[in-house]
Design an enzyme around this catalytic site. Structure first.
Site, PDB file in Angstrom:
ATOM      1  N   SER A 170      33.625  38.775  40.620  1.00 50.00           N
ATOM      2  CA  SER A 170      34.749  39.381  41.333  1.00 50.00           C
ATOM      3  C   SER A 170      34.427  40.822  41.732  1.00 50.00           C
ATOM      4  O   SER A 170      33.473  41.068  42.441  1.00 50.00           O
ATOM      5  CB  SER A 170      36.016  39.269  40.481  1.00 50.00           C
ATOM      6  OG  SER A 170      37.178  39.451  41.262  1.00 50.00           O
TER       7      SER A 170
ATOM      8  N   ASP B 178      37.927  33.202  43.087  1.00 53.34           N
ATOM      9  CA  ASP B 178      37.570  34.249  42.131  1.00 53.34           C
ATOM     10  C   ASP B 178      36.689  33.737  40.987  1.00 53.34           C
ATOM     11  O   ASP B 178      37.050  32.788  40.289  1.00 53.34           O
ATOM     12  CB  ASP B 178      38.876  34.830  41.574  1.00 53.34           C
ATOM     13  CG  ASP B 178      38.674  36.013  40.663  1.00 53.34           C
ATOM     14  OD1 ASP B 178      37.548  36.523  40.584  1.00 53.34           O
ATOM     15  OD2 ASP B 178      39.654  36.443  40.032  1.00 53.34           O
TER      16      ASP B 178
END
Length: 273
Positions: free
Chosen positions: A44, A158
């Site tokens: 991320s 993510d």
């Protein structure tokens, strides 16, 4: 002068939205003390920071980009959608591509693995080749905020959904010493009690408690775990990305935490040298 060594050092940069600005501070301390980084694994926000440093190997340039971002930048990347997330992510992808000047994994100065999550299978997907911009964009795709991205045969979102702290990936890349930066740590904001409960505060605390325990369970291979005191945010902490003062504070939190771990890192280097 860098430390002469036969071993390799890996840096694992965890997820955590705007808290990831602390990663910059950690890298500043490592660079200042001539501690070379041979591998980077990022999830991320850790993927974005890690990719930028892997591309340029210049933490001053990285910090300058972070501090130059402002609300004008934020507004320029908004492309609202009601399908799959609040923001399509096309403009974010264009911004990232500009930061990397179209670099690919092959152009990087430091080997990099980016972690994303396939929403179809639920599996962790580790990306170390191909389109660098799309890989970073995929790893950043926080559910409900950004649309997931089609990448090869995957529908990626993510990386924090599957591996928020990829110290194990840094080890698999070949690192003998793994330095892990955990943003989902136990440093919660001390402003929650029975007298000031709200849906927002309770929800954010619940999310962060889940993230804390997930990160702890993911810690597998870190020889040194650096935990900056970055407090709590919501899903992303969008406002902190574009606030110069808060950006400085988050970078400083990373510097402070890395400095506290410096003796442990140097001891490991001496022992392995």
């Amino acid at each position: 002068m860098q430390h002469k060594k036969k071993f390799k050092i890996g840096l694992a940069l965890g997820s955590g939205g705007a808290k990831g600005l602390a990663h910059i501070g950690v890298i500043k301390v490592l660079e200042k003390n001539n501690i070379p980084i041979d591998y980077i694994a990022g999830t991320s926000i850790g993927a974005l920071v890690g990719a930028y440093y892997a591309a340029y190997k210049d933490v001053d340039k990285l910090e300058k980009v972070a501090l130059s971002s402002n609300w004008r930048t934020a507004l320029s990347i908004l492309d609202p959608t009601l399908s799959g997330g609040f923001v399509k992510g096309n403009k974010v992808e264009s911004l990232i591509k500009g930061w990397f000047n179209g670099s690919s994994f092959d152009d990087l100065k430091i080997p990099l693995t980016i972690i994303a999550t396939d929403l179809i299978s639920g599996q962790e997907i580790d990306i170390a080749s191909g389109d660098l911009t799309k890989a970073v964009r995929a790893s950043l795709s926080v559910p409900f905020i950004f649309q997931p991205i089609k990448y090869n045969d995957y529908l990626l979102a993510d990386g924090g959904l599957s591996n928020p702290l990829p110290d194990d990936i840094a080890r698999k890349m070949g690192a003998d010493i793994v330095i892990a930066v955990n943003l989902d740590n136990k440093f919660f904001n001390n402003d929650l009690n029975e007298d000031n409960l709200s849906i927002s505060k309770t929800g954010i605390r619940a999310i962060n408690v889940i993230r804390y325990h997930f990160a702890q369970n993911c810690l597998k291979s870190g020889d040194v775990v650096i935990e900056p005191k970055v407090g709590e945010i919501g899903l992303v902490g969008w406002n902190k990305f574009f606030n110069g003062q808060e950006t400085k504070e988050l970078i400083s939190a990373g510097e402070e935490a890395a400095t506290k771990s410096l003796a442990q890192i140097l001891k490991l280097i001496k022992e392995r040298g």
